[in-house]
Design an enzyme around this catalytic site. Structure first.
Site, short mmCIF file in Angstrom:
data_model
loop_
_atom_site.label_atom_id
_atom_site.label_comp_id
_atom_site.label_asym_id
_atom_site.label_seq_id
_atom_site.Cartn_x
_atom_site.Cartn_y
_atom_site.Cartn_z
N CYS A 34 0.84 -1.21 0.00
CA CYS A 34 0.00 0.00 0.00
C CYS A 34 0.87 1.25 0.00
O CYS A 34 0.42 2.34 -0.33
CB CYS A 34 -0.98 0.01 1.16
N ASP A 36 2.58 2.74 2.55
CA ASP A 36 2.84 3.47 3.80
C ASP A 36 3.18 2.49 4.92
O ASP A 36 2.44 1.53 5.15
CB ASP A 36 1.58 4.25 4.23
N CYS A 59 3.75 8.85 2.25
CA CYS A 59 3.51 10.11 1.55
C CYS A 59 3.46 11.27 2.54
O CYS A 59 3.58 11.09 3.75
CB CYS A 59 2.20 10.02 0.79
N CYS A 103 -4.64 7.53 5.82
CA CYS A 103 -3.38 7.78 6.53
C CYS A 103 -3.65 8.08 8.01
O CYS A 103 -2.89 7.67 8.89
CB CYS A 103 -2.63 8.95 5.92
#
Lengths: 122, 387
Positions: A34, A36, A59, A103
């Site tokens: 993914c 992260d 990110c 996130c």
């Protein structure tokens, strides 16, 4: 996809960055597919988060959320820290673009996992 | 802060000479090119002159050139026109621009058979795999001339030549389209050599304006228009001629045949080669796509244990503009379909960075960028949980 000023602030100057040696609890979430990966380090005394830091591969939003969760959790009791939810993180960051909401969820998950690990260890 | 623009595959700036050529057509010579009065005729003359410039450039006839709003419209027009009855078979590649790929998927849902040819790991489509995919009901082959992310050049002339042989024995000829949007500035665009029936181009990748493009349609092929309305472009494409942009596109293309342009290409390649050598010296960095069969201005790297969006944002803070194939930067949370199609693992595709050099870049830009990049990579890796 525009980031808020607050997100960029945290991305530029993340709070509580890096590893804590001899941490009392560690929580790592996410996966390379993914994109992260978040890792939180906690120092805990008398059921309170005395110190917290993070390492994140991800990110801008992932880094900002990591920074924000450490800021929010620091000094809180474990029970209070578990009350932090994604909406608080998103709000404190001045909003997140829709595809980046996950996130903030990842950050909550990382904290929960670290605390769970700590409680299990005890 | 010094600003460095390394995103010329996304768009170039408008050349000052192009802008100057366009300006009179906004407020002075503003006529509708379809109007019969002298203002209209002046506009029409400008449109026709541009068609001559483009047909010289493509080595085709002026009436084979139609203006569109850009590469996306040109690509949509070809695919949706050839398959307007949603029947037959389309061959394309798995790493086309979304304006071909998504149109192919759209047609597929409505009954068109589609074969997506997977490119080789160097980012080049094997022309034999394309030819082998041909079936009795194949109607169109659409392969991009140059890939927009990794800059690899596809064997269009080779496919065109072989297809011409195959078509000799076929009652219903297979049509051949190439999306040449990324190719126009750098590689030969001679229709006769490429042997294509359709070709798409765009203005804003060649120092021309945005929102204007070209579709070359070989004489004798009737298409179903994407846009219905007025009788512009012999009924192939309705809509008032975008005269200022058409003139700008013509100017941009005329600049591609100058000796100055040839020098620019040499300079750009030197800069890109220097960039490639320097960046590949950084630990944990690899190149995506073939080193030789690629556009002279394109470099596309993978950075181990770095996420592309954060790398891009950090670079932007230092004044450098570039792009990434990271899922996190895509809005769709899907890693680059181009990188995945050439066998890059999803966990690695997030760490990609595309740098596309332009004619105004200098060696100082390259060296400054490499310095900045090194320190950002070091910083981001310093707090990555993966080591």
């Amino acid at each position: 996809m525009l980031y808020s000023k607050k997100v960029m602030e945290h991305f530029k100057n993340p709070h509580n960055l890096g590893e804590i040696k001899n941490a009392d609890a560690v929580g790592q979430v996410g996966n390379p597919i993914c994109g992260d990966i978040m890792k939180l380090y906690l120092k805990i005394k008398d059921n309170k988060i005395k110190d917290i830091s993070f390492e994140t591969l991800g990110c801008g939003a992932a880094i900002a959320c990591s920074s924000m969760i450490t800021q929010e959790a620091k000094g809180k009791t474990l029970d209070k820290a578990l009350e932090i939810n994604k909406d608080i993180i998103v709000k404190k960051l001045g909003g997140l673009p829709a595809p980046k909401i996950h996130c903030s969820m990842l950050a909550i998950e990382a904290l929960k996992k670290a605390i769970k690990n700590y409680k299990e260890k005890k | 802060m010094k600003k460095i623009y390394f995103d010329n595959a996304a768009t170039t700036h408008v050349d000052q000479r192009v802008l100057k050529a366009m300006l009179p057509y906004f407020s002075n010579d503003f006529g509708n090119a379809s109007s019969l009065h002298s203002l209209g005729q002046k506009a029409e003359a400008a449109v026709l002159k541009t068609k001559d410039i483009i047909s010289d450039f493509l080595n085709c006839k002026a009436e084979e050139v139609i203006f569109t709003s850009g590469g996306t419209e040109s690509n949509n027009t070809v695919l949706k026109s050839v398959f307007s009855d949603y029947q037959g078979h389309l061959i394309t590649s798995a790493f086309e621009h979304p304006s071909v790929l998504d149109t192919a998927k759209f047609l597929n849902k409505r009954g068109v058979e589609v074969t997506f040819i997977k490119p080789e790991s160097n980012g080049v489509v094997d022309y034999q795999k394309v030819l082998k995919a041909i079936k009795s009901n194949t109607r169109l082959i659409s392969i991009m001339y140059v890939n927009n992310e990794i800059g690899t050049i596809q064997p269009i002339g080779k496919i065109g030549k072989e297809l011409a042989e195959i078509n000799k024995d076929r009652e219903k000829k297979i049509l051949f389209h190439t999306d040449a949007v990324q190719a126009t500035y750098f590689v030969p665009m001679d229709i006769v050599r490429l042997r294509v029936d359709f070709l798409s181009m765009s203005g804003h990748k060649i120092y021309g304006p945005k929102g204007i493009g070209v579709l070359y349609i070989k004489n004798g092929i009737r298409i179903t228009p994407l846009l219905h309305g007025g009788h512009q472009e012999n009924g192939f494409r309705a809509g008032t001629y975008n005269v200022p942009s058409i003139v700008g596109l013509g100017k941009a293309i005329s600049l591609l045949t100058s000796s100055e342009h040839a020098k620019e290409v040499v300079k750009i390649k030197k800069l890109r080669d220097s960039l490639m050598t320097k960046v590949l010296k950084i630990k944990g960095v690899t190149l995506n796509g073939d080193k030789i069969s690629r556009l002279p201005n394109n470099a596309n790297f993978l950075f181990k244990n770095i996420e592309g969006e954060s790398l891009l944002l950090k670079l932007d803070m230092e004044g450098v503009a570039c792009s990434t194939g990271s899922a996190c930067a895509s809005g769709s949370l899907q890693a680059s379909h181009v990188l995945l199609s050439i066998g890059v693992k999803p966990e690695n595709a997030h760490g990609s960075l595309r740098l596309t050099i332009g004619k105004d870049n200098t060696i100082r830009d390259i060296d400054h960028f490499v310095d900045v990049l090194k320190s950002i990579v070091k910083q981001l890796r310093s707090f990555s949980p993966l080591r």
